[in-house]
Design a protein around this motif. Structure first.
Motif, PDB file in Angstrom:
ATOM      1  N   GLU A   1       0.831  -1.208   0.000  1.00 18.34           N
ATOM      2  CA  GLU A   1       0.000   0.000   0.000  1.00 18.34           C
ATOM      3  C   GLU A   1       0.863   1.254   0.000  1.00 18.34           C
ATOM      4  N   ASP A   2       1.987   1.222   0.696  1.00 20.36           N
ATOM      5  CA  ASP A   2       2.891   2.383   0.715  1.00 20.36           C
ATOM      6  C   ASP A   2       3.427   2.686  -0.675  1.00 20.36           C
ATOM      7  N   HIS A   3       3.814   1.649  -1.400  1.00 22.66           N
ATOM      8  CA  HIS A   3       4.320   1.862  -2.759  1.00 22.66           C
ATOM      9  C   HIS A   3       3.216   2.394  -3.665  1.00 22.66           C
ATOM     10  N   ARG A   4       2.009   1.865  -3.534  1.00 21.66           N
ATOM     11  CA  ARG A   4       0.911   2.347  -4.375  1.00 21.66           C
ATOM     12  C   ARG A   4       0.608   3.809  -4.080  1.00 21.66           C
ATOM     13  N   ALA A   5       0.703   4.210  -2.821  1.00 19.25           N
ATOM     14  CA  ALA A   5       0.455   5.604  -2.461  1.00 19.25           C
ATOM     15  C   ALA A   5       1.495   6.520  -3.107  1.00 19.25           C
ATOM     16  N   LEU A   6       2.739   6.097  -3.120  1.00 20.33           N
ATOM     17  CA  LEU A   6       3.791   6.900  -3.746  1.00 20.33           C
ATOM     18  C   LEU A   6       3.603   6.974  -5.253  1.00 20.33           C
ATOM     19  N   LEU A   7       3.188   5.883  -5.870  1.00 24.82           N
ATOM     20  CA  LEU A   7       2.980   5.877  -7.315  1.00 24.82           C
ATOM     21  C   LEU A   7       1.816   6.773  -7.727  1.00 24.82           C
TER      22      LEU A   7
END
Length: 299
Positions: free
Chosen positions: A172-178
């Motif tokens: 979820e953290d990576h998706r938020a950054l993307l």
């Protein structure tokens, strides 16, 4: 999905002579699209083939298709105008063909240049996963590649990956950054019909599962990105490779990719390209499509 056409349809298409297309600005003229549609509809099994093609590109589990036109290409000549008009007619059943490059005709040559950047589409090296026209506010809904000649040395298979499936496997953290506007890549000039330059842009652009995944692996090496955003993009690149499919395009194969669902690329060509005459090297023709609604659905 690989779509073969019946021998009965092939015979009808070989005997069919479509008129030279007309353009309305950068796009195939509506009159030409209607004329092609009327002529092709008279061919047995054409309507069924076109429906299968559209479903392969837009169904929930779809996103790309390879139309096998090899026997047509052999009969007519893969670089013959009559064969190219037939391919354009199939494309017009999906969406509106157009060229974003004023200096190029409707179809753009992608040959092989041994002195080109190896990672470019006309280079000889690995062409990593990407979306075409990634930094335009209105990128093409579809990118298409018609194989005139495969690599005579046997290299350069196409690679594709389901971008949304790759995103779903991320944290979820990576998706938020993307989803943040922390990315940029390339230049933007001498283009039309793809909106304005989008800089910076989010990789996840639009509704999850439906919007563009504005990614090109080249941004990891050629753009100055913040560390967290670069790490998230690198994680996406790894998932794209993990989920990739690979196949070799043969003469006459017509690959159509829904850019809202899949990203594409190419493995390296076989070594020894400098020893092959330029006119005998791998040759693809590229055409872009714009969905009538701008949503990736058929025209």
């Amino acid at each position: 999905m690989f779509i073969d056409i019946t021998s009965e349809l092939e015979s009808a298409l070989i005997d069919l002579t479509l008129p030279t297309w007309k353009l309305d600005g950068p796009a195939l003229a509506a009159s030409t699209m209607e004329e092609y549609r009327t002529e092709l509809a008279s061919c047995p099994q054409f309507a069924e083939t076109a429906t299968t093609l559209r479903r392969a590109l837009t169904a929930k589990d779809g996103g790309y298709a390879v139309l096998r036109l090899g026997r047509l290409a052999k009969a007519l000549g893969a670089d013959d105008d009559s064969f190219l008009r037939l391919a354009t007619g199939f494309a017009a059943e999906v969406a509106v063909p157009f060229s974003p490059f004023p200096r190029w005709p409707l179809w753009k040559d992608i040959g092989v240049k041994v002195d080109k950047d190896p990672g470019k589409s006309s280079g000889i090296g690995y062409n990593a996963f990407h979306m075409d026209l990634v930094n335009g506010t209105l990128p093409p809904d579809y990118t298409t590649l018609l194989c005139v000649r495969p690599d005579p040395l046997g290299g350069g298979p196409s690679i594709l990956s389901d971008a949304h499936a790759a995103v779903a496997r991320l944290s979820e953290d990576h998706r938020a950054l993307l989803a943040e506007s922390g990315y940029h890549y390339g230049t933007f000039y001498d283009l039309h019909s793809v909106g304005e330059e989008y800089k910076p842009f989010p990789i996840l652009d639009g509704d999850r599962g439906e919007g563009f995944v504005r990614f090109t692996a080249k941004m990891l090496e050629r753009s100055e990105l913040g560390q967290e955003h670069a790490d998230a993009a690198r994680a996406l690149a790894e998932e794209l490779v993990r989920g990739q499919v690979s196949f070799m395009l043969q003469a006459g194969d017509y690959l159509i990719v829904n850019q809202r669902r899949f990203l594409h690329g190419r493995e390296a060509l076989q070594s020894g390209q400098a020893d092959i005459p330029a006119e005998d090297r791998r040759l693809l023709l590229q055409l872009f499509l714009r969905a009538a609604s701008g949503t990736g659905s058929a025209a």
